[in-house]
Design an enzyme around this catalytic site. Structure first.
Site, PDB file in Angstrom:
ATOM      1  N   GLN A   6     -28.358  -1.711   6.501  1.00  0.00           N
ATOM      2  CA  GLN A   6     -28.582  -3.072   6.986  1.00  0.00           C
ATOM      3  C   GLN A   6     -28.222  -3.178   8.472  1.00  0.00           C
ATOM      4  OE1 GLN A   6     -25.761  -5.875   5.401  1.00  0.00           O
ATOM      5  NE2 GLN A   6     -27.028  -7.660   5.807  1.00  0.00           N
ATOM      6  N   GLU A  16     -27.143 -12.003  -1.370  1.00  0.00           N
ATOM      7  CA  GLU A  16     -25.990 -11.123  -1.252  1.00  0.00           C
ATOM      8  C   GLU A  16     -24.747 -11.796  -1.835  1.00  0.00           C
ATOM      9  OE1 GLU A  16     -25.115 -10.136   2.814  1.00  0.00           O
ATOM     10  OE2 GLU A  16     -23.541  -8.731   2.276  1.00  0.00           O
TER      11      GLU A  16
HETATM   12  C1  LIG Z   1     -16.509  -2.860   6.134  1.00  0.00           C
HETATM   13  C2  LIG Z   1     -17.607  -3.692   6.705  1.00  0.00           C
HETATM   14  C3  LIG Z   1     -18.915  -3.395   6.395  1.00  0.00           C
HETATM   15  C4  LIG Z   1     -19.947  -4.100   6.979  1.00  0.00           C
HETATM   16  N1  LIG Z   1     -21.236  -3.725   6.713  1.00  0.00           N
HETATM   17  C5  LIG Z   1     -22.243  -4.290   7.418  1.00  0.00           C
HETATM   18  C6  LIG Z   1     -23.569  -3.804   7.303  1.00  0.00           C
HETATM   19  O1  LIG Z   1     -23.848  -2.869   6.552  1.00  0.00           O
HETATM   20  N2  LIG Z   1     -24.534  -4.363   8.044  1.00  0.00           N
HETATM   21  C7  LIG Z   1     -24.282  -5.410   8.875  1.00  0.00           C
HETATM   22  O2  LIG Z   1     -25.201  -5.886   9.518  1.00  0.00           O
HETATM   23  N3  LIG Z   1     -23.029  -5.915   9.014  1.00  0.00           N
HETATM   24  C8  LIG Z   1     -22.011  -5.378   8.301  1.00  0.00           C
HETATM   25  N4  LIG Z   1     -20.724  -5.848   8.450  1.00  0.00           N
HETATM   26  C9  LIG Z   1     -20.484  -6.886   9.450  1.00  0.00           C
HETATM   27  C10 LIG Z   1     -20.029  -8.207   8.884  1.00  0.00           C
HETATM   28  O3  LIG Z   1     -21.094  -8.914   8.363  1.00  0.00           O
HETATM   29  C11 LIG Z   1     -19.319  -8.953  10.034  1.00  0.00           C
HETATM   30  O4  LIG Z   1     -18.099  -8.287  10.258  1.00  0.00           O
HETATM   31  C12 LIG Z   1     -19.093 -10.406   9.738  1.00  0.00           C
HETATM   32  O5  LIG Z   1     -20.296 -11.093   9.814  1.00  0.00           O
HETATM   33  C13 LIG Z   1     -18.094 -11.025  10.709  1.00  0.00           C
HETATM   34  O6  LIG Z   1     -18.460 -10.809  12.041  1.00  0.00           O
HETATM   35  P1  LIG Z   1     -17.408 -10.231  13.096  1.00  0.00           P
HETATM   36  O7  LIG Z   1     -16.807  -9.026  12.530  1.00  0.00           O
HETATM   37  O8  LIG Z   1     -18.103 -10.114  14.394  1.00  0.00           O
HETATM   38  O9  LIG Z   1     -16.277 -11.331  13.205  1.00  0.00           O
HETATM   39  P2  LIG Z   1     -16.358 -12.706  14.015  1.00  0.00           P
HETATM   40  O10 LIG Z   1     -17.597 -13.420  13.692  1.00  0.00           O
HETATM   41  O11 LIG Z   1     -16.064 -12.458  15.448  1.00  0.00           O
HETATM   42  O12 LIG Z   1     -15.154 -13.481  13.340  1.00  0.00           O
HETATM   43  C14 LIG Z   1     -13.775 -13.303  13.710  1.00  0.00           C
HETATM   44  C15 LIG Z   1     -12.959 -14.340  12.960  1.00  0.00           C
HETATM   45  O13 LIG Z   1     -13.375 -15.648  13.355  1.00  0.00           O
HETATM   46  C16 LIG Z   1     -13.781 -16.405  12.252  1.00  0.00           C
HETATM   47  N5  LIG Z   1     -14.883 -17.285  12.620  1.00  0.00           N
HETATM   48  C17 LIG Z   1     -16.044 -16.940  13.245  1.00  0.00           C
HETATM   49  N6  LIG Z   1     -16.828 -18.011  13.402  1.00  0.00           N
HETATM   50  C18 LIG Z   1     -16.165 -19.065  12.878  1.00  0.00           C
HETATM   51  C19 LIG Z   1     -16.451 -20.444  12.719  1.00  0.00           C
HETATM   52  N7  LIG Z   1     -17.623 -20.979  13.103  1.00  0.00           N
HETATM   53  N8  LIG Z   1     -15.533 -21.226  12.126  1.00  0.00           N
HETATM   54  C20 LIG Z   1     -14.351 -20.704  11.700  1.00  0.00           C
HETATM   55  N9  LIG Z   1     -14.040 -19.418  11.808  1.00  0.00           N
HETATM   56  C21 LIG Z   1     -14.926 -18.601  12.384  1.00  0.00           C
HETATM   57  C22 LIG Z   1     -14.195 -15.371  11.211  1.00  0.00           C
HETATM   58  O14 LIG Z   1     -14.117 -15.888   9.901  1.00  0.00           O
HETATM   59  C23 LIG Z   1     -13.176 -14.282  11.450  1.00  0.00           C
HETATM   60  O15 LIG Z   1     -11.991 -14.603  10.783  1.00  0.00           O
HETATM   61  C24 LIG Z   1     -19.670  -5.158   7.858  1.00  0.00           C
HETATM   62  C25 LIG Z   1     -18.349  -5.486   8.134  1.00  0.00           C
HETATM   63  C26 LIG Z   1     -17.320  -4.755   7.583  1.00  0.00           C
HETATM   64  C27 LIG Z   1     -15.910  -5.121   7.927  1.00  0.00           C
END
Ligand SMILES: Cc1cc2nc3c(=O)[nH]c(=O)nc-3n(C[C@H](O)[C@H](O)[C@H](O)COP(=O)(O)OP(=O)(O)OC[C@H]3O[C@@H](n4cnc5c(N)ncnc54)[C@H](O)[C@@H]3O)c2cc1C
Lengths: 401, 383
Positions: free
Chosen positions: A126, A244
């Site tokens: 993905q 999902e």
């Molecule tokens: C082990 C693992 C596997 C993954 N696998 C995939 C994959 O196969 N393909 C893929 O595309 N993605 C994958 N992901 C990505 C995953 O979808 C993202 O990590 C997730 O969407 C969060 O984005 P970020 O890590 O950039 O955190 P951020 O969006 O930067 O968030 C940081 C913190 O801020 C909070 N936050 C953000 N926005 C808001 C808001 N509007 N209000 C309140 N709180 C907020 C979040 O909840 C979090 O606590 C994976 C992630 C992990 C950890």
């Protein structure tokens, strides 16, 4: 109202259970019981066993290999797989891109990709998240530009789970930068062997390698690999993310883990008596079991509601399943930390194929995976729409705030 | 597996909700509470007319042949409206005891008069020393010829101040904390040797301390085996817990509804407070807690008729844990998100909070049931 499973549903459950007992290779089951990861070969082997039985893509339309089971049977099937424990079919193909293709794809795409997903001939990953686009996924920057018969893709994806094994990746890319951010995104299928793609591993805190960075440098993809309409990718992505969330409660896995916790807490003594005899521990365990039972009922309610919903529209109440399901999964790994005690300490990493180093383990032979599982499970409240994002969904879509 | 109400159940729900909408807004409740009984006889008669008082009794006993789901429907609606009439004590507890354990004769004579609202019984069971333990009974029932003579003090008898009669639990044999040796006795409120002291409860209802000194009970007024009543007491307590779970879900849902409405209306810092994400997420957590509670109330309803007492007990304990925890969280947060107005006696919200807090204390609180559940082999068992 009758909240008991019907006789037919109970018979169906034992049919599934018997099939799993007879057909799940014990080497795979043992790995999962131990909290280790199945290898690529394990998953392929298992998916093909399921596919021969006609159970690889149970929730798909019957013409593409689905079973036609109602939502309760789908749930029972998943529950039994998780409790066996057996690997679930690879979600990126079976639960994510497959449904997008059969719902929005061309006939060509359906014929070309769907049977290969069902048999795990193609390993999908993905390509949504980017370094700058996580929760705010629509802010993604990877671009796809038309050039003759091709899209030319440039940019970077990250957190790509199991991308190291992938044959294909489905990518969200910006095809129009002049409109609102949600309206200029397209959904494109990309062969991982295409020149210009580089995959780099990311090690997670448990020491494992399940996620990757994927770089796109002038990657040329045939125009026909666009799914649906250009610039409609965001709709397909929302559809995919809604699907999902449904499977994400992982109640069967939590139940299997609770069973293991009880078993180990009986065997393993701290000082004078087994941990299971500690009232403090028993109460912590009981509290999690209560939550699991409640969530199981909640899931059944959501699923029964699904029978009456418009097809393909996820219930916003599935956010409850995501929040509670992830919290419970995390709580079970914390209980395992209580069980293992100081023998959480030695770091004895797994190899890529899910085996361990040959040396005898320092603590009890089941101890090595417990701290890594605890560390690793922190992910479940982050991915699939973080639990904060789920709370916002409930606030807006259900409570109207 | 089917979560839908039948047509009759849906009709029942609609009619209860309609009745309460007409007769039970919060201002009317204050009037009902100010009546001599501490609740409204008029409302009670309407409950009788709509068939609510005999909903779970067999048709030949003057009832409608309903079951736990019907009780759940009624209690949930009562929870939303904060109904203070003696439904739990008269119908769920005493009606339940008679329904489960009464002789043909007792059921034929008593249940129709409960169902038509002319007779109200209260369950005189709890004792001061018992804590949450249903089997801790010091009151005695000694035989005297063919009759029994009761002595003892009963505490926290729900709606015991206005009851016409009591079902009293008392020990015909054994030690204070034995499960065997407990009987159930039907005692007229005016019988010689019965005295009572009524008082209001924190949640706007009524209760009484009831003393029995040399109270004579004829054989025909013994309910079931005079030494083997405990399983029935336990069973009916389980039914009552399931009913309270449903009532609590109604109260929680109302508290959340009121809170969400308030978040949409109340303005501070130039905007509605519902636009603050901290409060949105708190409200979402309340919703999650409510859904989990609703699920367990359904589970308790389904399991309350389970014949295997151990399985039933596990399920009921688990449900009471969830209800206690969700109820506390939702009640406290509802008050918090209302600010000062949530603290006032005049406003409904605080009363929902109080009722939820009192429900937790009844028939064993969340900690008590967590301990009980923890002592069992749980739901998943060992492999
Ligand atoms: C082990 C693992 C596997 C993954 N696998 C995939 C994959 O196969 N393909 C893929 O595309 N993605 C994958 N992901 C990505 C995953 O979808 C993202 O990590 C997730 O969407 C969060 O984005 P970020 O890590 O950039 O955190 P951020 O969006 O930067 O968030 C940081 C913190 O801020 C909070 N936050 C953000 N926005 C808001 C808001 N509007 N209000 C309140 N709180 C907020 C979040 O909840 C979090 O606590 C994976 C992630 C992990 C950890």
């Amino acid at each position: 109202m009758d909240l008991r499973f019907t006789d037919e549903e109970i018979a169906f459950r034992s049919e599934v259970r018997n099939f799993l007992k007879e057909n799940l290779p014990s080497s795979i089951r043992e790995k999962l019981e131990d909290g280790r990861h199945p290898s690529k070969d394990d998953l392929v082997t298992w998916s093909r066993i399921l596919n021969r039985k006609g159970w690889a893509v149970t929730h798909w339309p019957v013409e593409w290999g689905g079973t036609g089971w109602d939502p309760i049977r789908q749930m029972i099937f998943r529950d039994e797989l998780q409790q066996a424990p057996a690997p679930e079919p690879l979600a990126f193909g079976v639960s994510m891109v497959g449904p997008v293709i059969y719902t929005f794809g061309s006939e060509e795409q359906k014929k070309r990709f769907l049977p290969r997903i069902a048999n795990l001939d193609d390993w999908w990953c993905q390509g949504f998240s980017e370094p700058g686009a996580g929760s705010d996924l629509a802010g993604l920057k990877t671009t796809a530009k038309r050039d003759g018969e091709h899209w030319v893709i440039n940019g970077q994806k990250t957190w790509t789970t199991l991308g190291q094994y992938a044959d294909w990746i489905f990518v969200l890319a910006r095809t129009d930068a002049s409109v609102k951010k949600q309206e200029g995104i397209s959904f494109i299928l990309v062969d991982m062997k295409t020149p210009g793609i580089t995959v780099r591993p990311i090690q997670t805190i448990d020491g494992g390698h399940e996620v990757n960075e994927v770089f796109f440098d002038d990657v040329r993809v045939p125009l026909e690999n666009l799914v649906g309409e250009e610039n409609k990718g965001w709709d397909y992505a929302k559809f995919l993310l809604g699907n999902e969330r449904n499977g994400i409660a992982r109640i069967g896995i939590s139940k299997a883990r609770l069973r293991k916790i009880r078993e180990l807490a009986k065997l393993h003594t701290f000082g004078e008596k087994p941990l299971i005899e500690s009232p403090r521990f028993r109460q912590k365990l009981a509290a999690v079991e209560v939550e699991v039972k409640a969530l199981e009922m909640t899931q059944l309610r959501v699923i029964s509601g699904e029978r009456k919903r418009e097809k393909g529209k996820p219930d916003p109440a599935s956010s409850v399943l995501k929040i509670k399901g992830s919290e419970i999964q995390q709580a079970t790994t914390e209980l395992l930390m209580d069980v293992v005690g100081p023998y959480a300490l030695p770091y004895e990493p797994e190899r890529e194929d899910g085996t361990r180093w040959n040396e005898p383990s320092v603590g009890p032979d089941w101890a090595a995976s417990i701290a890594p599982s605890y560390f690793n499970m922190r992910k479940v409240s982050i991915y699939g729409g973080s639990n904060e994002i789920q709370r916002s969904i409930i606030a807006k879509a259900i409570l109207g705030l | 597996m089917d979560f839908d109400f039948s047509e009759e159940q849906q009709l029942l729900k609609d009619s209860v909700v309609r009745l309460l909408a007409d007769r039970y807004d919060f201002e009317s409740r204050k009037k009902h509470q100010a009546a001599t009984e501490g609740w409204s006889l008029g409302v009670w008669r309407q409950f009788a007319e709509q068939g609510l008082l005999g909903i779970t009794f067999a048709e030949e006993d003057g009832g409608f042949g309903g079951g736990p789901v019907e009780t759940m429907i009624v209690m949930e609606a009562f929870g939303k409206a904060l109904v203070i009439e003696p439904y739990l004590s008269a119908v769920v507890l005493c009606g339940g005891l008679l329904r489960n354990a009464g002789s043909d004769e007792q059921r034929r004579t008593l249940l129709p008069s409960i169902a038509d609202g002319t007779k109200r019984l209260a369950f005189a069971h709890a004792e001061r020393q018992a804590g949450h333990d249903l089997h801790d009974i010091a009151a005695t029932a000694r035989t005297e010829g063919d009759a029994f003579v009761l002595d003892g003090d009963k505490s926290l008898v729900l709606h015991g101040d206005t009851a016409d009669a009591y079902i009293v639990s008392a020990r015909s044999s054994g030690e204070r904390r034995d499960r065997d040796g407990i009987g159930l006795f039907l005692v007229d409120a005016g019988a010689p040797g019965v005295s009572r002291r009524g008082y209001p409860t924190q949640d706007g209802m009524r209760a009484a301390e009831v003393s029995l000194t040399n109270v004579r009970v004829e054989r025909m007024n013994v309910i079931g085996d005079p030494a083997g009543g405990f399983p029935m007491i336990e069973r009916v307590a389980h039914e009552a817990i399931a009913a309270l779970c449903a009532e609590a879900v109604g109260a929680m849902a109302e508290a959340l509804d009121m809170t969400v409405d308030y978040l949409k209306q109340r303005k501070q810092f130039g905007t509605t407070i519902g636009s603050f994400q901290a409060l949105q997420h708190r409200a979402s957590d309340m919703f999650v807690a409510l859904e989990q509670a609703r699920s367990m109330a359904l589970f308790a309803t389904m399991m309350s008729s389970e014949p295997d007492a151990e399985e039933r007990g596990k399920a009921i304990s688990a449900a009471k844990v969830q209800i206690g925890r969700s109820g506390r969280f939702i009640g406290q947060q509802a008050v918090q998100l209302h600010g000062g107005i949530g603290m006032t006696m005049e406003y409904k919200l605080g009363h929902l909070f109080k009722r939820l807090a009192m429900i937790d204390t009844m028939f064993g609180d969340a900690d008590h049931h967590l301990e009980a559940f923890a002592d069992s082999d749980g739901f998943v068992g060992a492999l």
